[in-house]
Enzyme design. Sequence first.
Site, PDB file in Angstrom:
ATOM      1  N   LYS A 178      25.272  17.182 -11.620  1.00 17.49           N
ATOM      2  CA  LYS A 178      24.759  16.639 -12.892  1.00 17.49           C
ATOM      3  C   LYS A 178      23.439  17.342 -13.255  1.00 17.49           C
ATOM      4  O   LYS A 178      23.311  18.515 -12.998  1.00 17.49           O
ATOM      5  CB  LYS A 178      24.636  15.124 -12.794  1.00 17.49           C
ATOM      6  CG  LYS A 178      25.938  14.485 -12.286  1.00 17.49           C
ATOM      7  CD  LYS A 178      25.991  13.005 -12.385  1.00 17.49           C
ATOM      8  CE  LYS A 178      27.335  12.503 -11.876  1.00 17.49           C
ATOM      9  NZ  LYS A 178      27.524  11.076 -12.022  1.00 17.49           N
ATOM     10  N   GLU A 216      30.210  11.105 -18.549  1.00 19.07           N
ATOM     11  CA  GLU A 216      28.855  11.179 -19.129  1.00 19.07           C
ATOM     12  C   GLU A 216      28.858  12.028 -20.393  1.00 19.07           C
ATOM     13  O   GLU A 216      28.129  11.754 -21.348  1.00 19.07           O
ATOM     14  CB  GLU A 216      27.865  11.710 -18.079  1.00 19.07           C
ATOM     15  CG  GLU A 216      27.553  10.643 -17.039  1.00 19.07           C
ATOM     16  CD  GLU A 216      27.291  11.164 -15.652  1.00 19.07           C
ATOM     17  OE1 GLU A 216      26.996  12.371 -15.500  1.00 19.07           O
ATOM     18  OE2 GLU A 216      27.390  10.365 -14.700  1.00 19.07           O
ATOM     19  N   GLU A 267      37.869   9.148 -12.282  1.00 16.69           N
ATOM     20  CA  GLU A 267      36.549   8.555 -12.122  1.00 16.69           C
ATOM     21  C   GLU A 267      36.432   7.296 -12.980  1.00 16.69           C
ATOM     22  O   GLU A 267      36.134   7.394 -14.186  1.00 16.69           O
ATOM     23  CB  GLU A 267      35.469   9.553 -12.542  1.00 16.69           C
ATOM     24  CG  GLU A 267      35.481  10.845 -11.746  1.00 16.69           C
ATOM     25  CD  GLU A 267      34.104  11.486 -11.674  1.00 16.69           C
ATOM     26  OE1 GLU A 267      33.707  11.859 -10.577  1.00 16.69           O
ATOM     27  OE2 GLU A 267      33.419  11.590 -12.715  1.00 16.69           O
ATOM     28  N   GLY A 271      27.784   6.153 -10.287  1.00 16.37           N
ATOM     29  CA  GLY A 271      26.343   5.973 -10.148  1.00 16.37           C
ATOM     30  C   GLY A 271      25.920   4.519 -10.041  1.00 16.37           C
ATOM     31  O   GLY A 271      24.745   4.190 -10.159  1.00 16.37           O
ATOM     32  N   SER A 316      30.782   6.808  -6.842  1.00 16.55           N
ATOM     33  CA  SER A 316      30.105   6.232  -5.671  1.00 16.55           C
ATOM     34  C   SER A 316      30.828   6.540  -4.358  1.00 16.55           C
ATOM     35  O   SER A 316      30.787   5.742  -3.420  1.00 16.55           O
ATOM     36  CB  SER A 316      29.894   4.732  -5.839  1.00 16.55           C
ATOM     37  OG  SER A 316      29.101   4.475  -6.998  1.00 16.55           O
TER      38      SER A 316
END
Length: 255
Positions: A15, A100, A170, A176, A216
């Site tokens: 990221k 994201e 995901e 996160g 995670s």
Amino acid sequence: MDKTKRKAIIAGNWKMNKTPKEAKELLNAITPLVKDADCEVIACVPYVDLSVALEATEGTNVKIGAENCHWAESGAFTGEISTGMLKEMGVEYVVLGHSERRQYFGETDETVNKRTKAALAAGLKPIVCVGELLWERECDITEEVIARQIKLDLWSVTEEELKNVVIAYEPVWAIGTGKTATAEQAEEVCAFIRATVAKLYNQEAADALTIQYGGSMNDGNADELLSKTNVDGGLIGGASLVAEKFAAIVKAASK
Ligand code: 13P
């Protein structure tokens, strides 16, 4: 279904973390720890880190990926990076459609599809991310959401091209947050993705597809997640920034 037909892939998605200097340090710490890996190991890093990352991993088993790419070959797209630029550097993989980017940067299935097609045409291997929001899971439409993403993101990708595609499941609510999907939840959706791909292409193509879980994943839960039949690897955020943790996940995938 024979899991050994597929390549296990552990990829770090850094990221917006690590300066070039820090990237070099982290990769210098990672490479000796994963040198005996019996799976593919990738670090997907910010654009400005690509050069040092490629240098630091030269002659090692760690491959380098980017975190996005544009679909046009060149042109007036200020701030964007083309597939040709990545390819010329020696980049092999590229993360596309990360949640994201979908959440914060207006990424849609249409643009993910355009990027995927362009990446494949350039000889890059896209890691296409799909996943449902918590609200969508609570409304019991996870499968609809995932099927839609898979169908649209892979639209007009040929069976031959599919061999170079990796899918990362995901769940957005697990990214996160420290809240991992249970191994059963991950397996259920990864199996659903494979079944969707089998319908779109055929069973052989679906059986050969590497499907990662991301959200995670860490050194404590990787073993259980990776033991599942349809979970062929991981796309790792936070834990990929700590050499020992990332190496432990690679070790779990190498069993
Ligand atoms: P975390 O592992 O930090 O939850 O991030 C997952 C992810 O988004 C990888 O692409």
